[in-house]
Design an enzyme around this catalytic site. Structure first.
Site, mmCIF file in Angstrom:
data_model
loop_
_atom_site.group_PDB
_atom_site.id
_atom_site.type_symbol
_atom_site.label_atom_id
_atom_site.label_comp_id
_atom_site.label_asym_id
_atom_site.label_seq_id
_atom_site.Cartn_x
_atom_site.Cartn_y
_atom_site.Cartn_z
ATOM 1 N N ASP A 225 91.361 26.147 -11.876
ATOM 2 C CA ASP A 225 92.379 25.180 -11.468
ATOM 3 C C ASP A 225 92.991 24.511 -12.697
ATOM 4 O OD1 ASP A 225 93.683 23.547 -9.395
ATOM 5 O OD2 ASP A 225 92.472 21.898 -10.194
ATOM 6 N N GLU A 261 95.250 29.311 -13.030
ATOM 7 C CA GLU A 261 96.499 28.737 -12.529
ATOM 8 C C GLU A 261 97.312 28.163 -13.691
ATOM 9 O OE1 GLU A 261 98.106 25.071 -9.682
ATOM 10 O OE2 GLU A 261 96.218 24.915 -10.773
#
Ligand code: CA
Length: 512
Positions: A225, A261
């Protein structure tokens, strides 16, 4: 007797959870869909399915999706041709989405027990499905015991406090910092998500433990993330941190698959690949309303446009030395079915185009039935529609302001061979039958019609040729293309007879 009835009821609820009752694969009555034999190499290319456990399938009737619910849907997921699952955070979190972790070593009790999760992993592996989980280490929740201890140390002026160096504190206001009772602390997303100090040896050791812990639970990798926030403003250093995370993961599992990401342009994503070649990064340029795939529909020269970005995705991932990760949408974006105006043919062909790209593709749960959602985050994460009755839905996440469905549920689409679901299934099947599509080196064949693309993919001395019709008109191609292996049109069929290929609108064919 009362006890027995209660037991029987509990048993029936389990049986009917999420509407699975039929005795066919995935639990649904299926239409005839001709499938090709799979040829899936043992590597990290694959078709991944992103799941938000909360909204997927509820096994115990409390309205919240859970691990056992997912386990009951593994046959469905594999039947659709998915070979991997990415789970949004499953660790204990403060918010419903759990991107603010309060305990990295525990599953969130809303989703079940650790035993349930381990069972899910082993049942997935038994079906040839890999599991990767979200690893959220840019920040924790402000409710994490580390932060509570650290900010107390900061208030006490005790810089040798056990967790003080886990976070970044300041006496003065700084960009990206939040304020709490005399102390500023780095919190790039929001005050309740303080950023970890990734230069701290203690934090790094903790992250190593977390990775080792979850690989010990059987997971096959991680989705990283917020990779641009690791070292905000420094892409190279952030990418090096991604490389370190992947190294650690591969130390405990040499085959670990890690995908990060980086919600940025191709050129920035390329910086990440150059500095972290063992890590994959999502190709955001392909996704969403303004992304390459949706823009293909309105481009005047779609064949050339598709070819250009297919190459860009390939080259960005170090020209195939690393694995690209294209996708159409995810839990943070509007869903593709909405982006293409709920036009069923476009919903299908968008996935068809995605399926022709190199790399590991990702599908957000519900896209295979054309689910829609945009605006507030919870609207993008609503209950999976297992059937049109609406009786087998989970609750929608807290904060949902809009929840509607544009197409039929899974049960109804399964029974209809022309459904979006069966189109997705055939796309995945074609990728699983021809490893060249995900892994091959690409070459274009000149063709005069700007709506038609002819290109080849070569992998391990095997070459396939793919012909695509990007227009809404039927097209014919007179050429010796080899033997027709597979074809897929949004309506009808492509045919190849006497050297003449006829492609209906939005169709492609694979030759060898
Ligand atoms: Ca539940």
């Amino acid at each position: 007797m009362k006890k027995l009835i209660a037991l029987l009821l509990a048993f029936m609820i389990v049986l009917t959870a999420c509407g699975s009752s039929a005795d066919t694969a995935g639990g649904y009555t299926m239409a005839e869909v001709t499938l090709l034999e799979e040829n899936i190499p043992d590597d990290n290319y694959g078709n991944y399915y992103e799941i938000f456990v909360y909204s997927f399938c509820d096994s115990d009737g409390d309205g919240i999706g859970d691990f056992n619910g997912v386990t009951s849907k593994l046959d469905y997921i594999r039947d659709l041709g998915y070979t991997g699952i990415w789970f949004m955070p499953i660790t204990e979190g403060y918010s419903y989405h759990k991107y603010d972790v309060t305990d990295y070593y525990a599953v969130d009790s809303q989703f079940g027990t650790m035993e349930d999760f381990e069972n899910l992993v082993s049942e997935a592996h038994a079906r040839g499905i890999k599991i990767i989980i979200d690893l959220v280490v840019n920040h924790t929740s402000s409710e994490h015991p580390w932060f509570k201890s650290a900010i107390q140390s900061a208030w006490d002026g005790d810089t040798s406090g056990e967790y003080y160096d886990y976070y970044n504190f300041s006496d003065t206001a700084l960009d990206g910092y939040s304020y709490y009772d005399g102390i500023y602390y780095e919190a790039r997303f929001t005050y309740s998500m303080p950023d970890l100090n990734l230069d701290s040896e203690n934090v790094r050791a903790e992250i190593e433990n977390i990775i080792e812990f979850w690989i010990g639970k059987g997971v096959d990798g991680f989705r990283l993330d917020a990779c641009t926030s690791f070292y905000t403003g420094d892409y190279t250093k952030s990418a090096e941190f991604c490389a370190w995370l992947t190294d650690v993961a591969q130390e405990y599992n040499p085959d670990a698959f890690v995908v990060g990401e980086v919600w940025e342009s191709d050129s920035i994503v390329k910086t990440y690949y150059e500095n972290a070649p063992e890590t994959s990064f999502f190709a955001f340029s392909v996704s969403q309303q303004e992304g390459y795939i949706n823009m293909t529909f309105s481009n005047a020269y779609p064949a050339n446009y598709f070819w250009t970005y297919a190459n860009t995705v390939y080259k960005t991932a170090n020209s195939g030395e690393s694995i690209a990760a294209p996708f159409l949408d995810n839990h943070d974006t509007g869903r593709i079915a909405g982006s293409v105006g709920r036009d069923e043919n476009k919903v299908k062909f968008a996935y068809g185009m995605l399926s022709l790209l190199n790399g590991t593709t990702f599908t957000y749960y519900g896209d295979e039935i054309g689910m829609v959602g945009s605006g507030d985050d919870p609207n993008k994460r609503i209950a999976m529609l297992w059937d049109n009755s609406g009786e087998n839905l989970t609750d929608n996440p807290p904060g949902t302001t809009s929840a509607s469905y544009a197409f039929d549920g899974v049960e109804e689409q399964y029974a209809d061979e022309t459904s979006i679901l069966n189109y997705y299934k055939r796309c995945n099947n074609i990728r699983n039958a021809f490893p060249e599509i995900a892994r091959g080196e690409m070459k274009m064949t000149y063709y005069s019609d700007m709506d038609v693309l002819i290109f080849s993919k070569t992998w391990e001395d095997s070459t396939i040729t793919i012909v695509v019709n990007f227009s809404t008109e039927e097209k014919t191609v007179e050429m010796d293309l080899g033997e027709l292996q597979a074809e897929l049109a949004v309506e009808g069929n492509a045919t190849y007879e006497n050297g003449v290929l006829t492609l209906p609108m939005y169709a492609f064919a694979v030759f060898k």
